[in-house]
Design an enzyme around this catalytic site. Structure first.
Site, mmCIF file in Angstrom:
data_model
loop_
_atom_site.group_PDB
_atom_site.id
_atom_site.type_symbol
_atom_site.label_atom_id
_atom_site.label_comp_id
_atom_site.label_asym_id
_atom_site.label_seq_id
_atom_site.Cartn_x
_atom_site.Cartn_y
_atom_site.Cartn_z
ATOM 1 N N CYS A 1 43.623 33.518 40.728
ATOM 2 C CA CYS A 1 43.917 34.865 41.261
ATOM 3 C C CYS A 1 42.757 35.854 41.152
ATOM 4 O O CYS A 1 42.249 36.318 42.170
ATOM 5 C CB CYS A 1 45.151 35.416 40.571
ATOM 6 S SG CYS A 1 46.593 34.412 40.889
HETATM 7 C C1 UDX Z 1 46.662 37.022 36.619
HETATM 8 C C2 UDX Z 1 47.402 38.340 36.405
HETATM 9 O O1 UDX Z 1 47.524 38.592 35.008
HETATM 10 C C3 UDX Z 1 48.794 38.253 37.040
HETATM 11 O O2 UDX Z 1 49.457 39.502 36.902
HETATM 12 C C4 UDX Z 1 48.632 37.924 38.529
HETATM 13 O O3 UDX Z 1 49.895 37.846 39.177
HETATM 14 C C5 UDX Z 1 47.888 36.605 38.670
HETATM 15 O O4 UDX Z 1 46.603 36.682 38.023
HETATM 16 P P1 UDX Z 1 46.574 34.620 35.545
HETATM 17 O O5 UDX Z 1 45.458 34.411 36.507
HETATM 18 O O6 UDX Z 1 47.638 33.597 35.414
HETATM 19 O O7 UDX Z 1 47.338 36.032 35.921
HETATM 20 O O8 UDX Z 1 45.911 34.757 34.106
HETATM 21 P P2 UDX Z 1 45.653 35.897 33.058
HETATM 22 O O9 UDX Z 1 46.496 35.647 31.895
HETATM 23 O O10 UDX Z 1 45.731 37.227 33.697
HETATM 24 O O11 UDX Z 1 44.095 35.613 32.669
HETATM 25 C C6 UDX Z 1 43.151 35.584 33.731
HETATM 26 C C7 UDX Z 1 41.785 35.225 33.144
HETATM 27 O O12 UDX Z 1 41.269 36.334 32.394
HETATM 28 C C8 UDX Z 1 41.759 34.025 32.195
HETATM 29 O O13 UDX Z 1 40.592 33.258 32.467
HETATM 30 C C9 UDX Z 1 41.660 34.655 30.820
HETATM 31 O O14 UDX Z 1 40.966 33.808 29.898
HETATM 32 C C10 UDX Z 1 40.838 35.897 31.112
HETATM 33 N N1 UDX Z 1 41.054 37.013 30.189
HETATM 34 C C11 UDX Z 1 42.295 37.579 30.111
HETATM 35 C C12 UDX Z 1 39.984 37.510 29.454
HETATM 36 O O15 UDX Z 1 38.871 36.975 29.531
HETATM 37 N N2 UDX Z 1 40.181 38.578 28.637
HETATM 38 C C13 UDX Z 1 41.407 39.177 28.507
HETATM 39 O O16 UDX Z 1 41.532 40.124 27.745
HETATM 40 C C14 UDX Z 1 42.504 38.656 29.267
#
Ligand code: UDX
Length: 435
Positions: free
Chosen positions: A272
């Site tokens: 996403c």
């Molecule tokens: C995301 C959005 O959170 C969600 O609302 C949307 O509908 C789809 O995209 P997702 O892609 O499943 O969800 O994962 P998410 O938990 O948001 O993490 C995304 C990425 O960011 C991961 O690679 C995670 O490791 C990274 N991340 C997340 C960070 O590096 N730091 C953070 O503080 C949070």
């Protein structure tokens, strides 16, 4: 209500199961006959916490799957949950959206039921896929009208009802939304879909189609911006010998900021954030505006894997012939999904520089094997660490927090932590990416 779900990926299958749990009759439509068979066998097409239980509970009763669109016209709402991946230079790929629009139009044309324009017999198409602003009105409606020979807003309705589901927590996020967003072509369409969400107990936003499309992109782009902000601050803190997590913890206590999505490290991956930020940048530039901040969000994110490899090169002097253990391949913990995982650019750089990569992930080995078939995969962290010259930690798996004596099997106990999950020890040369 009778509901059709088009596309059985993590959004479609979670939406289907949760709507069945709410008491609706749900029919999954997928052109992939194998996926249809799996759904009808009660096996969810993807792993999501709580999903299998819901499938087992409702399959054959309120939940079933078919491979053709014929029954769609007899349903009240059809949710489009197909993928919208990145095409070249980050532009959104709408091919699946266009195909679904054609199939829906064809199905609506065939329906022989005399449809009145009263709300109880008014089929509404609900777009849950993430589509750039103006897609529903300017791309989907013309296709559906052409293939159905019917008029939107008179013979059928359309809304944009974006999802905000996180992989691995999608069932929880569906049943505990912060808000419901419904962008409607016409009031009647909005009323039909709003009924589904009665009792959810959260704000329900009724707006127009393109505003709802933009709310989804702005939400994801802002979350990605928070992460890149934390990484920019983290990269400065690293030069100053400051632990970014101490800084961002205090920053996040400001209720206007909130602590979430401020974890600095290897950056964001997944199906996403990268594609949605890229698609929004492309759409903006198509409109003649250069989104400087969003471009920087992507630049910072693309820089984090490079910083990890540079840190490693500084420690080892060179990478050719070195044995490097990679702990964590999935784009985040609790999933087997490797799409846009930050481990991918790291492994690519390591292999290009002649290093030998030995990888371990609790769930994603198989998926990463299809990306990098020529590196070694192990079934435990300890096996991957054996005789390694160094180790990179790329995914925030809980089990990595417990690693202790396993590092003793390394040739050199150099550990570069990209997710702040390893507990530093006296007998390892521990380096944090931003701390
Ligand atoms: C995301 C959005 O959170 C969600 O609302 C949307 O509908 C789809 O995209 P997702 O892609 O499943 O969800 O994962 P998410 O938990 O948001 O993490 C995304 C990425 O960011 C991961 O690679 C995670 O490791 C990274 N991340 C997340 C960070 O590096 N730091 C953070 O503080 C949070």
């Amino acid at each position: 209500m009778n509901i059709c779900i088009i596309g059985t990926g993590y959004v479609g299958s979670v939406t289907a199961a949760c709507l069945a749990e709410l008491g609706h009759g749900v029919l999954c439509i997928d052109v992939d006959a194998e996926k249809v068979d799996r759904v009808n066998a009660g096996i969810p097409p993807i792993h999501e916490a709580g999903l299998e239980e819901l499938f087992q509970k409702h399959i054959g009763k309120r939940l079933r799957a078919v491979a053709d669109y014929t029954p769609l016209a007899d349903s009240d709402i059809s949710f489009i949950c197909v993928g919208t991946p990145s095409a070249k230079d980050g532009e959104i790929d709408l091919s699946a959206i266009k195909a679904a629009s054609r199939d829906i139009g064809t199905s609506l044309r065939k329906e022989d039921r005399q449809r009145h324009s009263s709300s109880e017999n008014y089929h509404v198409i609900a777009v849950k896929s993430t589509v750039v602003p103006e897609t529903a009105r300017n791309v989907m409606v013309p296709i559906i009208e052409k293939y159905s020979q019917k008029k939107a807003g008179r013979d059928f309705g359309i809304v944009v009802n974006p999802e905000f589901l996180r992989e691995g927590r999608a069932v929880h996020d569906f049943t505990n939304p912060d808000r419901i967003v419904i962008g409607e072509l016409d009031k009647r369409s909005g009323e039909v879909v709003a009924q589904l969400y009665e009792g959810f107990g959260c704000p329900l936003i009724r707006t127009d189609l393109k505003t709802a499309e933009m709310i989804k992109y702005a939400s994801n782009a802002f979350l990605a911006t928070k992460i890149s902000f934390a990484n920019d601050i983290g990269n400065i803190c690293k030069e100053l010998g400051i632990d970014t997590y101490d800084v961002m913890h205090a920053v996040g206590l400001d209720r206007r900021i909130s602590p979430s999505f401020l974890r600095a490290g290897a950056g964001f991956g997944g199906s996403c954030f990268p594609k949605d930020v890229q698609a929004l940048i492309h759409k903006a530039e198509e409109l003649g505006y250069r989104p400087k901040l969003l471009r920087s969000v992507m630049d910072v994110n693309e820089g984090q894997p490079k910083r990890i490899v540079r840190m490693l090169e500084r420690k080892l002097g060179g990478l050719a012939g070195m044995k490097i253990a990679i702990l964590g391949l999935a784009f985040k913990n609790d999933t087997d999904d490797v799409r846009e995982s930050r481990a991918i650019p790291v492994i690519k750089m390591l292999t290009d520089k002649g290093a030998k990569v030995f990888a371990y992930d609790p769930a994603a080995n198989e998926n990463m094997h299809s990306v990098f078939p020529n590196i070694r995969y192990h079934s435990s962290a300890k096996d991957a660490l054996k005789d390694a010259d160094a180790c990179l930690v790329m995914t925030e798996w809980d089990e990595f927090k417990k690693l202790d004596g396993e590092f003793k099997v390394m040739k050199n106990r150099i550990v570069i932590d990209g997710r702040k999950v390893i507990t530093p020890r006296k007998d390892i040369d521990y380096e944090g990416l931003c701390w």
